[in-house]
Design a protein around this motif. Structure first.
Motif, PDB file in Angstrom:
ATOM      1  N   THR A 105       0.848  -1.194   0.000  1.00 29.31           N
ATOM      2  CA  THR A 105       0.000   0.000   0.000  1.00 29.31           C
ATOM      3  C   THR A 105       0.878   1.235   0.000  1.00 29.31           C
ATOM      4  N   ILE A 106       0.629   2.137  -0.940  1.00 30.17           N
ATOM      5  CA  ILE A 106       1.370   3.403  -1.016  1.00 30.17           C
ATOM      6  C   ILE A 106       0.434   4.515  -0.553  1.00 30.17           C
ATOM      7  N   LEU A 107       0.794   5.174   0.549  1.00 29.19           N
ATOM      8  CA  LEU A 107      -0.014   6.236   1.129  1.00 29.19           C
ATOM      9  C   LEU A 107       0.536   7.600   0.725  1.00 29.19           C
ATOM     10  N   ASP A 108      -0.363   8.544   0.537  1.00 28.38           N
ATOM     11  CA  ASP A 108       0.040   9.903   0.201  1.00 28.38           C
ATOM     12  C   ASP A 108       0.350  10.654   1.495  1.00 28.38           C
ATOM     13  N   THR A 109       1.636  10.829   1.814  1.00 25.04           N
ATOM     14  CA  THR A 109       2.047  11.480   3.051  1.00 25.04           C
ATOM     15  C   THR A 109       3.009  12.619   2.764  1.00 25.04           C
ATOM     16  N   SER A 110       2.753  13.773   3.336  1.00 21.24           N
ATOM     17  CA  SER A 110       3.570  14.984   3.229  1.00 21.24           C
ATOM     18  C   SER A 110       4.170  15.133   1.826  1.00 21.24           C
ATOM     19  N   ASN A 111       5.516  15.219   1.727  1.00 25.14           N
ATOM     20  CA  ASN A 111       6.152  15.449   0.429  1.00 25.14           C
ATOM     21  C   ASN A 111       6.548  14.160  -0.283  1.00 25.14           C
ATOM     22  N   LYS A 112       6.495  13.042   0.435  1.00 24.78           N
ATOM     23  CA  LYS A 112       6.910  11.769  -0.143  1.00 24.78           C
ATOM     24  C   LYS A 112       5.903  10.686   0.234  1.00 24.78           C
ATOM     25  N   PRO A 113       5.670   9.732  -0.654  1.00 27.15           N
ATOM     26  CA  PRO A 113       4.781   8.626  -0.295  1.00 27.15           C
ATOM     27  C   PRO A 113       5.415   7.734   0.777  1.00 27.15           C
ATOM     28  N   SER A 114       4.571   7.049   1.530  1.00 27.50           N
ATOM     29  CA  SER A 114       5.031   6.033   2.481  1.00 27.50           C
ATOM     30  C   SER A 114       4.478   4.694   2.044  1.00 27.50           C
ATOM     31  N   ILE A 115       5.241   3.624   2.326  1.00 18.31           N
ATOM     32  CA  ILE A 115       4.886   2.292   1.821  1.00 18.31           C
ATOM     33  C   ILE A 115       4.684   1.347   2.990  1.00 18.31           C
ATOM     34  N   ILE A 116       3.554   0.631   2.970  1.00 17.29           N
ATOM     35  CA  ILE A 116       3.278  -0.395   3.976  1.00 17.29           C
ATOM     36  C   ILE A 116       3.154  -1.726   3.252  1.00 17.29           C
ATOM     37  N   ILE A 117       4.005  -2.673   3.652  1.00 17.72           N
ATOM     38  CA  ILE A 117       4.047  -3.992   3.014  1.00 17.72           C
ATOM     39  C   ILE A 117       3.529  -5.031   3.994  1.00 17.72           C
ATOM     40  N   GLN A 118       2.519  -5.790   3.568  1.00 16.81           N
ATOM     41  CA  GLN A 118       1.978  -6.896   4.358  1.00 16.81           C
ATOM     42  C   GLN A 118       2.212  -8.182   3.577  1.00 16.81           C
ATOM     43  N   ASN A 119       2.951  -9.094   4.189  1.00 20.36           N
ATOM     44  CA  ASN A 119       3.313 -10.325   3.485  1.00 20.36           C
ATOM     45  C   ASN A 119       3.328 -11.492   4.462  1.00 20.36           C
ATOM     46  N   SER A 120       2.303 -12.344   4.359  1.00 19.42           N
ATOM     47  CA  SER A 120       2.213 -13.570   5.176  1.00 19.42           C
ATOM     48  C   SER A 120       2.376 -13.290   6.667  1.00 19.42           C
ATOM     49  N   GLY A 121       1.644 -12.283   7.143  1.00 20.99           N
ATOM     50  CA  GLY A 121       1.672 -11.970   8.566  1.00 20.99           C
ATOM     51  C   GLY A 121       2.770 -11.017   8.984  1.00 20.99           C
ATOM     52  N   LYS A 122       3.711 -10.723   8.108  1.00 19.30           N
ATOM     53  CA  LYS A 122       4.786  -9.769   8.394  1.00 19.30           C
ATOM     54  C   LYS A 122       4.401  -8.384   7.871  1.00 19.30           C
ATOM     55  N   VAL A 123       4.782  -7.349   8.626  1.00 19.61           N
ATOM     56  CA  VAL A 123       4.439  -5.975   8.249  1.00 19.61           C
ATOM     57  C   VAL A 123       5.706  -5.129   8.232  1.00 19.61           C
ATOM     58  N   ILE A 124       5.912  -4.415   7.122  1.00 15.30           N
ATOM     59  CA  ILE A 124       7.095  -3.554   6.947  1.00 15.30           C
ATOM     60  C   ILE A 124       6.609  -2.163   6.560  1.00 15.30           C
ATOM     61  N   LEU A 125       7.098  -1.151   7.258  1.00 22.98           N
ATOM     62  CA  LEU A 125       6.780   0.239   6.932  1.00 22.98           C
ATOM     63  C   LEU A 125       8.035   0.923   6.420  1.00 22.98           C
ATOM     64  N   GLU A 149      19.308  -2.573  12.177  1.00 25.13           N
ATOM     65  CA  GLU A 149      20.020  -3.228  11.090  1.00 25.13           C
ATOM     66  C   GLU A 149      20.424  -2.173  10.075  1.00 25.13           C
ATOM     67  N   LEU A 150      21.613  -2.328   9.497  1.00 32.84           N
ATOM     68  CA  LEU A 150      22.170  -1.320   8.595  1.00 32.84           C
ATOM     69  C   LEU A 150      22.451  -1.916   7.221  1.00 32.84           C
ATOM     70  N   ASN A 151      21.812  -1.323   6.180  1.00 31.28           N
ATOM     71  CA  ASN A 151      22.086  -1.718   4.788  1.00 31.28           C
ATOM     72  C   ASN A 151      22.144  -3.232   4.596  1.00 31.28           C
ATOM     73  N   SER A 152      21.243  -3.941   5.269  1.00 35.82           N
ATOM     74  CA  SER A 152      21.236  -5.402   5.134  1.00 35.82           C
ATOM     75  C   SER A 152      20.090  -5.812   4.211  1.00 35.82           C
ATOM     76  N   THR A 153      19.584  -7.015   4.365  1.00 35.53           N
ATOM     77  CA  THR A 153      18.496  -7.528   3.521  1.00 35.53           C
ATOM     78  C   THR A 153      17.346  -7.990   4.401  1.00 35.53           C
ATOM     79  N   ILE A 154      16.133  -7.633   4.012  1.00 33.61           N
ATOM     80  CA  ILE A 154      14.930  -8.077   4.710  1.00 33.61           C
ATOM     81  C   ILE A 154      14.273  -9.158   3.867  1.00 33.61           C
ATOM     82  N   THR A 155      13.991 -10.289   4.471  1.00 33.40           N
ATOM     83  CA  THR A 155      13.330 -11.378   3.740  1.00 33.40           C
ATOM     84  C   THR A 155      12.136 -11.888   4.532  1.00 33.40           C
ATOM     85  N   THR A 156      11.049 -12.183   3.813  1.00 33.56           N
ATOM     86  CA  THR A 156       9.884 -12.849   4.400  1.00 33.56           C
ATOM     87  C   THR A 156       9.557 -14.037   3.513  1.00 33.56           C
ATOM     88  N   ASN A 157       8.340 -14.501   3.564  1.00 33.00           N
ATOM     89  CA  ASN A 157       7.954 -15.710   2.844  1.00 33.00           C
ATOM     90  C   ASN A 157       8.201 -15.605   1.342  1.00 33.00           C
TER      91      ASN A 157
END
Length: 758
Positions: free
Chosen positions: A527-547, A640-648
């Motif tokens: 989901t891409i939300l219209d926020t201030s000057n830049k969009p914000s992204i909310i990712i829902q994937n198999s019970g995991k949530v990333i903002l 975590e710094l410049n690493s990789t996020i993985t889900t299902n």
């Protein structure tokens, strides 16, 4: 007509008003709506007729009720505010605001908002443009915002001239965002004025606001701030008092918002005390004193719907007592609701009115049952437990439906604090009465309430700090809300259900929570939300949530958190932010953590690589220290710094330690960046979807992108592009969501799909 006939007539009027919520009204489709609503109302009346068949209601009564229900829908639509031809909102002819000097009559007392500015309503009379001597006569109601320093000597009914920027509010781009345009329209206003300064003021005249100010000043002087404002708010309601936002939110989060709103609870306390104190008088004098007291209290609280309802019911009690008649609470409640809705039918959709009505209905129907179940306790203790419990049972479903959240410990907090609330409310009413006569004496006596108020605040803070004090339960459909209230009514009127109330409770919890949890476990959505000057992204994937957030705390508070609540999200597995010098990490984390848990903080950006290169240690620990310094506080959230996020089925990683993220989900590859030019052509060709985090996305930049979809807050018209590219802009299309099955869908398209049935 007998009593039951009047009940049918009143119910028909209320049902007709409720039918207006099933369809959107406009003058173009009114006739069609009347037929549809007629069918619905007729069906409801037939059900009522079957239910009350033993009452032998005359057919003429049913026919009258039918036409009254139809007329109620017409009356409602006639009362919907519309701008007049000379309304001041017509002066705004473009998206940009206009600088004007507006003169008008102040309608309400100024109140402090969350941005530390004062707001109030003004009835416009005339306006003139800047550097012009020509003014024009206008009408219309304006929502005024002024700097705090300009708040002196602004009173209702006085004439005020304000220089500021006139604007028309826009509808929100995100469906869960606060709709300021609707808020103004529901109150008969179609424009606002951001004031810079007041140009001219008239002298204040007499009014209820002067009496309120007298009381508030006395109680603040006696207890200090914010204790004095809290006591005043518990007596007069928070609409009459500038209660600090942190204290107000503290009580709202614990399900104690009702004690800050003048309502039936306060009227009942006041009426009980007056009847007790005037017991030595004859019935006629006692009636006069009680009626006058209720009218004074109604004026002091500002004539809100909840107090009007409570006062009308109080009058019914007094009249019944004077005539030695039996009080019929349900009939009094129905009569009060009908009278209020005749005054203003639009209040049928006022949340305060709805909650007040339901709480009173709960006390009438549920309180006797609960007291009977608690008869093994001392009577005073049983009543103290049963009263807040009876009200909570009826208001919690509507609160959950409206705000998508529930105060987890609400019932417990209400049970514990009821004695304190009663003491403080009674004490506040006493000191208010004294302060009206002798302010100094009222201030002196108010100090007695200090420790009960401090204890009340300490209890609410304790429960606020407990884990999951506020629980997001997701969007509840209207059908599910009706089923829940149906089960509550079934439990009240069916003895077998009463004996198995815990099974009913489990059913309600099950039908509310289980479908949501199943959906979350199987959902894959971006989901891409219209926020201030830049969009914000909310990712829902198999019970995991990333903002993925690059916006300020204001957008988090009013856009992101409401969306998370609507999705039933109570924790973020990852909060992803870029390392930027201007990023206020501390404020962002504080705003998010006030309502949601954060498991990990993911920081990315080119500054990390630079810092790592220039650091003597060159270690992750040194970079964490750098980030913590920028946050100006130590945090227990793992970083975590410049690493990789993985889900299902998802992976997110940085591209060459830059301010660019690459998102892989299913067979789609997303590029999330604000510096596309820094990437070479080979990298950009590998991406299907571009999500631009900068300002306006121009076509020159798009020429370097070989994908199929581009998303940004704004996109410059791509007149020179010679390739097929699908565009989405959040500033025009609002919330944009993506799933593997539906692809991209905008908020407008989603609303059309959901409303197809209607």
């Amino acid at each position: 007509m007998n009593r039951y006939s009047w009940i049918i007539i009143c119910l028909a009027y209320i049902i007709g008003l409720l039918a207006t919520g099933l369809f959107y009204f406009s003058t173009n489709n009114f006739s069609g709506l009347v037929f549809l609503k007629t069918a619905i109302i007729l069906a409801l009346l037939i059900i009522i007729a079957k239910f009350y068949s033993k009452l032998k209601i005359n057919n003429n009564v049913w026919l009258s009720a039918f036409f009254i229900a139809i007329l109620a829908t017409v009356y409602f639509n006639l009362r919907i505010p519309q701008p007049q031809q000379n309304d001041i909102s017509h002066l705004v002819t473009s998206d940009k605001s206009q600088i004007l000097t507006v003169t008008g009559k102040v309608l309400t007392e100024p109140r402090l908002n969350s941005n530390n500015k004062i707001t109030f309503w003004l009835q416009a009379q005339e306006a003139k443009e800047k550097n012009s001597n020509n003014s024009q006569t206008l009408s219309g109601k304006l929502y005024i915002t002024l700097p705090l320093l300009e708040s002196n000597n602004i009173y209702p009914k006085t004439i005020l001239a304000i220089e500021g920027a006139l604007y028309k509010p826009k509808a929100p781009n995100n469906t869960t965002q606060f709709n300021f345009q609707k808020y103004l329209r529901d109150r008969g206003s179609f424009a606002g004025l951001t004031g810079f300064k007041t140009v001219e003021k008239s002298e204040p005249k007499w009014g209820w606001y002067l009496l309120r100010k007298r009381i508030i000043r006395a109680q603040v002087k006696g207890l200090g701030s914010p204790l004095g404002q809290l006591v005043s708010s518990m007596v007069l309601g928070r609409r009459a008092v500038d209660l600090p936002e942190d204290i107000r939110n503290l009580f709202i989060k614990n399900g104690l918002a009702h004690i800050l709103a003048a309502s039936g609870f306060h009227v009942s306390l006041l009426l009980g005390v007056i009847l007790k104190l005037t017991n030595f008088l004859d019935e006629k004098k006692q009636l006069i004193v009680s009626v006058v007291t209720l009218l004074i209290y109604l004026g002091l609280t500002g004539f809100s719907p909840s107090v009007i309802r409570a006062v009308i019911m109080g009058f019914a009690v007094l009249v019944a007592m004077a005539n030695k008649a039996k009080v019929r609470p349900l009939g009094s409640l129905l009569l009060a609701a009908t009278f209020i809705l005749l005054l203003n039918p639009l209040w049928i959709w006022d949340l305060g009115f709805q909650l007040s009505f339901l709480a009173t209905l709960g006390l009438i129907l549920t309180l006797p049952i609960l007291e009977d179940k608690l008869d093994w306790l001392p009577s005073n203790l049983a009543t103290a437990i049963a009263v807040p419990l009876a009200a909570s049972i009826w208001v919690l479903p509507l609160i959950s439906y409206t705000f998508n959240t529930i105060a987890t410990y609400s019932i417990i907090v209400n049970l514990i604090t009821t004695p304190l609330i009663t003491i403080v409310s009674l004490g506040g009413m006493l000191t208010s009465a004294i302060a009206l006569i002798v302010p100094s004496l009222g201030s002196y006596i108010t100090w007695v309430l200090k420790y009960p108020v401090l204890l009340l605040i300490a209890i609410t803070k304790f429960f606020t700090n407990l884990p999951s004090s506020t629980l997001a339960i997701g969007e509840i459909s209207l059908l599910l809300l009706l089923i829940i209230y149906g089960l509550i009514i079934l439990t009240i009127f069916n003895q077998k259900c009463q004996n198995n109330w815990y099974l009913i409770l489990l059913i309600i919890i099950g039908i509310t929570i289980i479908p949501l949890r199943y959906q979350q476990a199987n959902l894959s959505q971006i989901t891409i939300l219209d926020t201030s000057n830049k969009p914000s992204i909310i990712i829902q994937n198999s019970g995991k949530v990333i903002l993925i957030n690059n916006t300020e705390s204001k957008s988090i508070k009013y856009t992101i958190l409401p969306f998370l609540a609507s999705q039933g999200i109570n924790k973020l597995d990852y909060l992803v932010m870029s390392l930027e010098p201007r990023q206020n990490y501390q404020q962002i984390l504080s705003t998010l953590q006030s309502q949601i848990a954060i498991k990990k903080l993911f920081i990315y950006g080119s500054d990390l690589a630079k810092s790592n290169k220039n650091s003597d240690l060159g270690s992750a620990e040194a970079l964490r220290d750098l980030i913590l310094d920028k946050m100006e506080q130590k945090t227990t959230i793992p970083i975590e710094l410049n690493s990789t996020i993985t889900t299902n089925s998802l992976a997110i990683n940085t591209v060459n330690n830059s301010n660019t993220l690459q998102l892989n989900i299913n067979n789609d590859r997303w590029l999330i960046t604000n510096k596309l030019s820094s990437l070479n052509t080979t990298q950009s060709e590998q991406q299907n979807i571009l999500l631009w985090l900068g300002q306006e996305l121009d076509y020159a930049t798009l020429n370097n992108f070989e994908g199929k979809v581009a998303i940004a807050k704004k996109i410059e018209p791509p007149t020179n592009l010679n390739k097929s590219l699908q565009f989405y802009t959040t500033d025009r299309q609002g919330t944009i969501s993506w799933t593997p099955h539906t692809g991209f869908i905008t908020a407008t398209e989603k609303a059309k799909r959901n409303n197809t049935l209607w």
